[in-house]
Design an enzyme around this catalytic site. Structure first.
Site, mmCIF file in Angstrom:
data_model
loop_
_atom_site.group_PDB
_atom_site.id
_atom_site.type_symbol
_atom_site.label_atom_id
_atom_site.label_comp_id
_atom_site.label_asym_id
_atom_site.label_seq_id
_atom_site.Cartn_x
_atom_site.Cartn_y
_atom_site.Cartn_z
ATOM 1 N N SER A 83 0.861 -1.197 0.000
ATOM 2 C CA SER A 83 0.000 0.000 0.000
ATOM 3 C C SER A 83 0.887 1.232 0.000
ATOM 4 O O SER A 83 2.072 1.160 0.317
ATOM 5 C CB SER A 83 -0.855 -0.004 1.266
ATOM 6 O OG SER A 83 -0.026 0.221 2.410
ATOM 7 N N ASP A 84 0.319 2.361 -0.348
ATOM 8 C CA ASP A 84 1.054 3.590 -0.138
ATOM 9 C C ASP A 84 0.930 3.936 1.354
ATOM 10 O O ASP A 84 0.198 3.306 2.112
ATOM 11 C CB ASP A 84 0.517 4.706 -1.051
ATOM 12 C CG ASP A 84 1.540 5.814 -1.238
ATOM 13 O OD1 ASP A 84 1.461 6.550 -2.226
ATOM 14 O OD2 ASP A 84 2.442 5.931 -0.384
ATOM 15 N N TRP A 85 1.645 4.955 1.763
ATOM 16 C CA TRP A 85 1.738 5.336 3.166
ATOM 17 C C TRP A 85 0.350 5.500 3.796
ATOM 18 O O TRP A 85 -0.367 6.436 3.475
ATOM 19 C CB TRP A 85 2.519 6.640 3.276
ATOM 20 C CG TRP A 85 2.768 7.106 4.650
ATOM 21 C CD1 TRP A 85 1.885 7.760 5.456
ATOM 22 C CD2 TRP A 85 3.973 6.969 5.416
ATOM 23 N NE1 TRP A 85 2.473 8.049 6.670
ATOM 24 C CE2 TRP A 85 3.744 7.575 6.672
ATOM 25 C CE3 TRP A 85 5.222 6.410 5.173
ATOM 26 C CZ2 TRP A 85 4.726 7.625 7.676
ATOM 27 C CZ3 TRP A 85 6.195 6.450 6.162
ATOM 28 C CH2 TRP A 85 5.940 7.049 7.385
ATOM 29 N N GLU A 86 -0.042 4.545 4.621
ATOM 30 C CA GLU A 86 -1.334 4.574 5.310
ATOM 31 C C GLU A 86 -2.528 4.687 4.358
ATOM 32 O O GLU A 86 -3.625 5.068 4.754
ATOM 33 C CB GLU A 86 -1.365 5.713 6.340
ATOM 34 C CG GLU A 86 -0.293 5.558 7.423
ATOM 35 C CD GLU A 86 -0.566 6.392 8.656
ATOM 36 O OE1 GLU A 86 -1.288 7.406 8.525
ATOM 37 O OE2 GLU A 86 -0.061 6.037 9.735
#
Ligand code: GLC
Length: 754
Positions: A283-286
């Protein structure tokens, strides 16, 4: 008593290695086989642990992180920059966890590591995929040597909106070109063998449609019809997968109401099933957790459930997986098979990287200064990324020039020229345009330097007087303007695309001296420049050119090198024209004449339909400032003698299209020859042009060369409304052209049965 003869062996390591691999059958096992064998020995907790990525913690390793690693609950880290910390983290994982599974260490190595290359939007303007591959290989070697195994690049988001700050990170508006660049960068990072200590795993990001953010506002929704997703936004990712990219990163945006990190169709159905992607999805950051803010998930438990079901294999930074996934599996809401698949994908890449064999991260050592050969490549990349947009003839500067004024906030700023997402390049190692010019001309030209403004957003005009004085004492003025690097990149969208601060006013003051002004713009995106042109004698677009931007710019200004770059993004005349791009639809009322009624020509009380009904603006018409594929040079290329080997293209056959390109100028030069098609009638309307090929050729002054392209029926197809790739018979136009707005046009017919 024999101890002293027995070398100190870390028996734990040996045992861990032994248990990591069962007795090897004859011949080495594949990474998949090793991953399967290891997976069978892992607990559910340990499998989920591989799916957890945490960020660095600035300093001492917190005890809870130590504990988590020992318990096998962490599989990856990003942004750990301390060599000692990185080694200790890996030691904990290798020696103090039950199975000794190494961590995969990641970093954003977007356009260079210590040697900073031009931003990707600039590199794309070279139209040289192999040059981009070489630059990524340098970045991989430098990053690997510093202990990183994995980069979050290439970013390949097609976009048509220069308001969007992340336009700087991608390759522009065209899926065909972006696909070539993305595949090249993947190959550069990964080389032929991920276990090679000079290579690192790449990451195709951001999957998908991130560049279609509504309003050019970062993170905003993307409303993309399925056929457009297939024809425009997915192709570069497909090219990256076909090039063997190890990982893919989900994007922050929603696509038609579903956030990418929870999107079963794009992740499981298209990426993993249809394309057969065998790496893993991070995933991307959060971006998983943000599905709560999106209004797609109730809470973190729901986040874990929807992300895992969708096919996110590793969660970056947020803790939905670490906190909730085990309970979801034990509660029967998530089949353990999903966890097995995710963990297996991650382990496979770790085996591919050779992390199990290498007891410590790749030959980790403190980053070192760039090598001369790498700086030379960065200089070549910067040179070939420069795009000459206007030239009255003042460039190249006269060899008899004796005095020069160098003005502007971007003339001597070693930090700003490195661009967005620079993490490990050092400003003190970059050579600014002022330094590049001084190094080049020595004492032969007197340089009068006055920045005029301290930085691009500076509104303080106290430096204007010195700048004007410098201009008055020189024959020519070089004005280095543009954007600080912070004004592009993530979360940095702009509604106005002008020169920030008081740069316009400074340009006016310089032009008022009557001296010719050469404008060099260093920015992370296309800017609106039409209002500047009446004050300048030339415009060179230098983007954010990286460590060696200065020498490259100096070489072009003084004619030691010729500019050859061409735009991979359309430049709008005004923000109100966005989105404006070459592969647009014709509409039912296309503008026919380039000379259209304009605001000032409209008679008062003109009758409603007296101005002609066409798809254009009353105030700026319909043409962009500069089209895709556009760029000038120091010579002149003439296109002639278009030939098609046939007027019809039969199924299974090849049509060759050729033209003669002549360098009719006085200098040798490089020309980027482009091939476009247009499908005149389709089951869905088709764009007025589509790039299907390009060749960069070097011609000596006076030299002519025939350039040929081959077209096959399969290249003429598109995804239709049912998401089926179709090749439809009918009439096509074809161009061999210097840019997307001109060129030689021919026609042919594709016969049925293709
Ligand atoms: C960021 C970016 C992504 C980057 C990641 C890790 O928010 O969207 O491109 O790789 O976080 O830094």
């Amino acid at each position: 008593m024999f101890d002293r003869f027995i070398p100190r062996i870390n028996w734990r390591n040996i045992l861990a290695l032994f248990f990591a691999f069962p007795i090897l059958p004859i011949g080495a096992q594949t990474s998949e086989e090793k991953a399967d064998a290891l997976l069978k020995r892992m607990t559910l907790t340990e499998k989920i642990g591989q799916m957890v990525q945490i960020n660095d913690f600035n300093g001492e390793i917190p005890e809870h992180v130590r504990e988590a690693i020992r318990a096998g609950k962490i599989g990856s880290m990003l942004n750990e920059v301390e060599v000692e910390t990185s080694l200790e983290l890996q030691r904990l994982a290798r020696e103090e966890s039950r199975l000794g599974i190494p961590l995969i260490m990641a970093r954003d190595v977007i356009h260079g590591f210590r040697t900073v290359f031009p931003i990707p939007l600039a590199q794309a303007a070279s139209w040289e995929p192999d040059l981009i591959r070489k630059g990524a290989a340098v970045a991989a070697r430098e990053a690997a040597q510093a202990g990183y195994h994995w980069t979050f690049a290439p970013m390949m988001d097609v976009t048509r909106d220069p308001r969007w700050g992340r336009i700087a990170e991608g390759f522009g508006e065209d899926p065909f070109l972006a696909s070539q660049m993305a595949a090249a960068m993947v190959k550069g990072f990964q080389g032929d063998d991920l276990a090679d200590p000079h290579t690192i795993a790449a990451c195709a990001k951001h999957f998908v449609g991130y560049g279609a953010a509504e309003g050019g506002r970062d993170y905003d929704r993307a409303i993309i019809p399925d056929h457009m997703l297939r024809n425009v936004f997915l192709p570069p990712f497909r090219a990256a997968v076909d090039a063997g990219v190890a990982t893919v990163m989900t994007s922050f945006n929603e696509i038609n109401g579903i956030p990418a990190s929870g999107h079963v169709k794009i992740l499981r159905e298209i990426l993993k099933k249809e394309w057969g992607f065998e790496g893993f999805v991070v995933s991307d950051w959060e971006s998983t957790k943000e599905m709560i803010a999106h209004g797609y998930c109730e809470d973190m438990r729901d986040v874990a459930r929807k992300s895992a079901r969708a096919g996110v294999d590793m969660e970056m930074q947020s803790s939905a997986y670490g906190d909730h996934l085990e309970a979801l599996v034990r509660g029967g809401e998530i089949p353990e098979a999903l966890i097995d698949d995710a963990a297996r994908r991650i382990l496979k890449i770790k085996f591919d990287l050779g992390l199990f064999e290498n007891p410590s991260p790749y030959r980790i050592a403190p980053p070192r200064p760039p090598l001369a050969a790498d700086l030379a490549l960065a200089r070549e990349s910067a040179l070939k990324s420069l795009v000459l947009l206007e030239n009255s003839g003042i460039l190249p500067l006269s060899p008899s020039l004796k005095s020069l004024a160098v003005i502007g906030p971007m003339a001597d700023d070693p930090y700003e020229m490195l661009g967005t997402w620079n993490r490990d390049g050092l400003p003190e190692e970059s050579i600014t345009p002022l330094a590049g010019i001084r190094n080049l001309v020595g004492e032969s030209v007197s340089i009068h330097y006055a920045p005029g403004l301290d930085f691009s957003r500076d509104k303080n005009r106290s430096g204007f007087e010195a700048a004007v004085a410098a201009a008055q004492s020189a024959e020519v003025v070089l004005f280095f303007a543009g954007e600080e690097s912070i004004l592009s990149g993530e979360a940095h969208s702009r509604a106005y695309l002008d020169l920030p601060g008081a740069q316009n006013e400074l340009l006016e003051a310089l032009a008022a001296t009557g001296k010719p002004v050469v404008l060099i713009i260093m920015a992370g995106r296309p800017l609106v420049v039409g209002n500047l042109l009446d004050k300048t004698a030339a415009l060179l677009y230098a983007w954010h050119p990286g460590t060696m931007g200065g020498p490259a710019i100096a070489d072009v200004l003084f004619g030691k090198e010729a500019p050859s770059g061409k735009l991979t993004i359309t430049f709008p005349k005004a923000e109100g024209q966005i989105p404006v791009y070459y592969a647009h639809k014709n509409t039912g009322r296309p503008p026919h004449s380039r000379k259209l009624t304009m605001m000032d020509d409209i008679p008062r009380r003109a009758y409603q339909s007296s101005l002609g009904d066409a798809s254009r603006y009353l105030d700026i018409g319909y043409l962009p400032q500069y089209p895709f594929g556009y760029g000038l040079n120091y010579t002149r290329f003439e296109y002639g003698d278009l030939k098609l080997t046939s007027a019809v293209l039969k199924p299974g056959e090849t049509l060759t299209v050729s033209a003669t390109i002549r360098n009719s100028g006085k200098r040798d030069g490089a020309e980027i020859v482009q091939l476009y098609i247009r499908d005149l009638v389709g089951s869905l309307t088709r764009p007025v042009r589509e790039l299907k090929g390009f060749q960069k050729i070097n011609l000596k002054a006076g030299e002519s060369r025939q350039v040929s392209f081959e077209l096959r029926p399969a290249q003429l197809g598109f995804y239709n409304g049912d998401e089926q790739y179709v090749v439809e018979p009918g009439r096509f136009q074809v161009w061999i052209a210097p840019d997307a707005q001109s060129g030689l046009m021919g026609e042919f017919e594709l016969l049925p049965g293709s």
